[in-house]
Every structure is written in structure tokens, then in C-alpha cells.
Design an enzyme around this catalytic site. Structure first.
Site, PDB file in Angstrom:
ATOM      1  N   ASP A  21      43.759  43.377  41.259  1.00 21.89           N
ATOM      2  CA  ASP A  21      43.890  44.127  39.995  1.00 21.89           C
ATOM      3  C   ASP A  21      44.949  43.488  39.086  1.00 21.89           C
ATOM      4  O   ASP A  21      45.848  44.164  38.584  1.00 21.89           O
ATOM      5  CB  ASP A  21      44.268  45.585  40.270  1.00 21.89           C
ATOM      6  CG  ASP A  21      43.446  46.218  41.370  1.00 21.89           C
ATOM      7  OD1 ASP A  21      42.236  45.974  41.402  1.00 21.89           O
ATOM      8  OD2 ASP A  21      44.020  46.954  42.198  1.00 21.89           O
ATOM      9  N   GLU A 203      34.827  51.057  36.523  1.00 20.02           N
ATOM     10  CA  GLU A 203      36.284  51.135  36.599  1.00 20.02           C
ATOM     11  C   GLU A 203      36.891  49.851  36.039  1.00 20.02           C
ATOM     12  O   GLU A 203      36.186  48.983  35.534  1.00 20.02           O
ATOM     13  CB  GLU A 203      36.736  51.347  38.052  1.00 20.02           C
ATOM     14  CG  GLU A 203      36.389  50.192  38.985  1.00 20.02           C
ATOM     15  CD  GLU A 203      36.835  50.429  40.422  1.00 20.02           C
ATOM     16  OE1 GLU A 203      37.088  51.594  40.789  1.00 20.02           O
ATOM     17  OE2 GLU A 203      36.926  49.432  41.181  1.00 20.02           O
TER      18      GLU A 203
END
Length: 330
Positions: A21, A203
Site C-alpha cells: 500500500d 478499494e
């Protein structure tokens, strides 16, 4: 890690190892600031360098650690660092030791102008608008922030509980660094087969601006090799809180490439090259497909770099190319 390195190719050599991420913010002070999820999901880290490649060897400092219990005591995920409203903020998601899947969005605010030296203060959960009865009531994560026409927007993923939980993306305007000013608007839900492998998921939003258009990438499906990147786009002069302003592409724009040994690419951000001439995509991926146990327990999602190319139509092209030259070398 040595075994993992044997799988590296000229296409998948990491920028930073074991940092999922990834988020890179290029500030007006000339520095790039990097943060991302660590495999232990127990802290928030920060690196700084005046070059992209320098982030690989830059000192990594821990600016915050999880609580022992209660809120923010488990699953510290997907931090992003932003400078907005005249201050530094870090947005991240966290669960609770007593309920690790009670994931909600939280905010840290920096007390000074140097985020590597000044203290960071907990501001609690991100606050929704007073009239919003839905946002952040359920599993919520992966918040990003972008500016358009002098307004700041907050985009995040949140699950809805209709049978099997579905993760959608929502957008709202921001009143401050810690509160939204408008109620949530649904941007995208998993409509297509490539968004529904293992889990129904949208997401990890990231925003790229060019020539009057906003391009919003997002990640879809489970976190293994099926993980991939989709794309929405809108005109910068449109009402970004109107769902009809956004168009979603039918097919993903970045997927697993077995020959190049890039598996499950996703959860990306965008930044500029040192000369501001190139758009760079920072994303994570693994160098292998087979995962033992829960994919979230596998530490080898590495931060990688990709130069965004632009087609004649004005749309971005995301192609995994050979990493060469000092600009992308460790």
C-alpha cells in the site's frame, strides 16, 4: 528475502521491499515522503529523500505505534501522508485487538512543518458530515485525498452488508483535515467479473490529473494474484459529487503479468519525477503467485515503480516495463 530476490527480474525489482500500500507525496520543500503498510501491521513509518530512488536507502523512522488495546490496536493499514489546510496529516485504517476486523479510518496531525521531526498527534476517527448517517459505520479503509478547483475531496472504501459483504468506493468534500463537509456519494461498486475474484472489492483509490481530466484508479478483487487496477475518469469542471460525472472503464488497466513475474499489482499512488515531466505510479506487487495461508500474512508485497505513458486519446497507459537507468535503480 534471499529466496524472494531470486525471483526478481528487470521488471519487478522493488523500489522498497516489504512495504505494501505504498504512498509517495512530493512536497514543495523538494522532498519525497514515503509511507506504507509494514508486514506486522503495528506501526506507521516515514521515509524522506530528494529523489525517488533515494527512498530505497533513506532512513526509515517510526512516527507512531499501535495501541495495546481498544481503537487503533490492530491491523494498522495503508497510511497516506498529505499536506492540506496548511498542515501535515496521515490517514490510515486500524482495527481493535478485541475485534481485529472492526476497521475504521483514523487521522494523525503533525504539530510542525517537518513531519520527520515534529510530534504527531492522534485526532481520532475521521469525522463524517453531521447529517451523514452512513459513513464509517462499517469496515472502512484506504482513504486518499485530492484537490480540485480549490476544494479537497476524500475518497475511501467501505463495505455494505447485503449478504456477502461488498466493498465500494465513496467520495465526499472535506471541511478540514479531520472532517467531511458533505454526505457520502457512491463512486463505484464491483460490477464486473475481474472485481469479484475471491471477494467483491473496490478499494485503494489513487488520483491522477492531466489536461482537464481526473483519473481515479482503484484496486479490485482479493489480495492475491487476482488483485488488479481499474479506472474511473471525470472532467475537472464537472460536479465530482455527481456519480454521473464519472465513467468507469469496462476492463482493468493493470493486471498480473506472469512472464514479468509481477503478481497482484495494485493499491497505487501517483507522483511526479524530479523534473516534474513524468507521471509515476507507485504500486505494490509480489514476485510469485503461490501464497501459503492468508495472503495478508505474506510479507512480500513490495513497493514498485511504473512510468505512466499517455495515449493519443489523452488516457493513461499502465505498462510494466524494464526498469533501467539510475533513476529507478537502488
Amino acid at each position: 528475502m534471499e529466496k524472494d530476490k531470486k525471483l526478481w527480474t528487470k521488471y519487478n525489482k522493488p523500489l522498497i521491499e516489504q512495504r505494501a500500500d505504498p504512498y509517495v507525496y512530493k512536497h514543495t520543500d523538494g522532498y519525497y515522503y514515503f509511507t506504507g503498510s509494514v508486514p506486522q501491521y503495528d506501526r506507521i513509518i516515514l521515509r524522506r529523500s530528494n529523489t525517488i530512488s533515494g527512498l530505497a536507502e533513506a532512513e526509515e523512522i517510526t512516527i507512531w505505534k499501535k495501541h495495546e488495546s481498544g481503537e487503533m490496536s490492530a491491523h494498522i493499514w495503508a497510511p497516506e501522508i498529505h499536506y492540506i489546510f496548511g498542515k501535515w496529516y496521515i490517514y490510515f485504517a486500524a482495527g481493535e485487538k478485541e475485534d481485529v476486523w472492526k476497521i475504521r479510518p483514523y487521522v494523525l496531525e503533525c504539530e510542525g512543518q517537518d513531519p520527520t521531526q515534529a510530534a504527531w498527534v492522534e485526532k481520532g476517527k475521521m469525522q463524517c458530515a453531521a447529517e451523514d448517517e452512513y459513513s464509517f459505520r462499517a469496515f472502512s479503509l484506504d482513504a486518499t485525498v485530492f484537490e480540485n478547483k480549490g476544494e479537497y475531496y476524500y475518497v475511501w472504501a467501505e463495505k455494505v452488508s447485503v449478504g456477502k459483504q461488498i466493498s465500494n468506493l465513496y467520495i465526499a468534500k472535506m471541511e478540514s483535515g479531520i472532517k467531511l463537509s458533505t454526505i457520502q456519494v457512491l463512486l463505484t461498486t464491483p460490477d464486473y467479473d475481474w472485481e469479484r475474484v475471491d471477494f467483491w472489492v473496490n478499494e485503494g483509490p489513487g488520483v491522477l490529473k492531466r489536461d482537464g481530466k481526473l483519473f481515479l484508479t482503484f484496486s479490485a478483487s482479493g489480495t492475491g494474484a487476482c488483485y488488479c487496477v481499474g479506472l474511473l475518469y471525470a472532467d475537472e469542471d464537472s460536479d465530482l459529487l455527481d456519480p454521473l460525472s464519472w465513467t468507469k472503464l469496462r476492463n482493468p488497466v493493470l493486471v498480473t503479468d506472469e512472464k514479468k513475474r509481477v503478481f497482484g499489482p495494485g493499491h497505487n499512488c501517483f507522483t511526479k519525477s524530479e523534473d516534474n515531466q513524468k507521471d509515476l505510479m507507485i504500486y505494490h506487487a509480489r514476485p510469485y503467485e503461490e501464497i501459503q495461508g492468508d495472503p495478508l500474512s505474506d510479507p512480500n508485497r513490495h513497493a514498485m515503480i511504473l512510468e505512466v505513458k499517455w495515449g493519443k486519446s489523452g488516457f493513461p497507459i499502465f505498462e510494466i516495463e524494464e526498469q533501467k537507468g539510475e533513476e529507478y535503480e537502488k
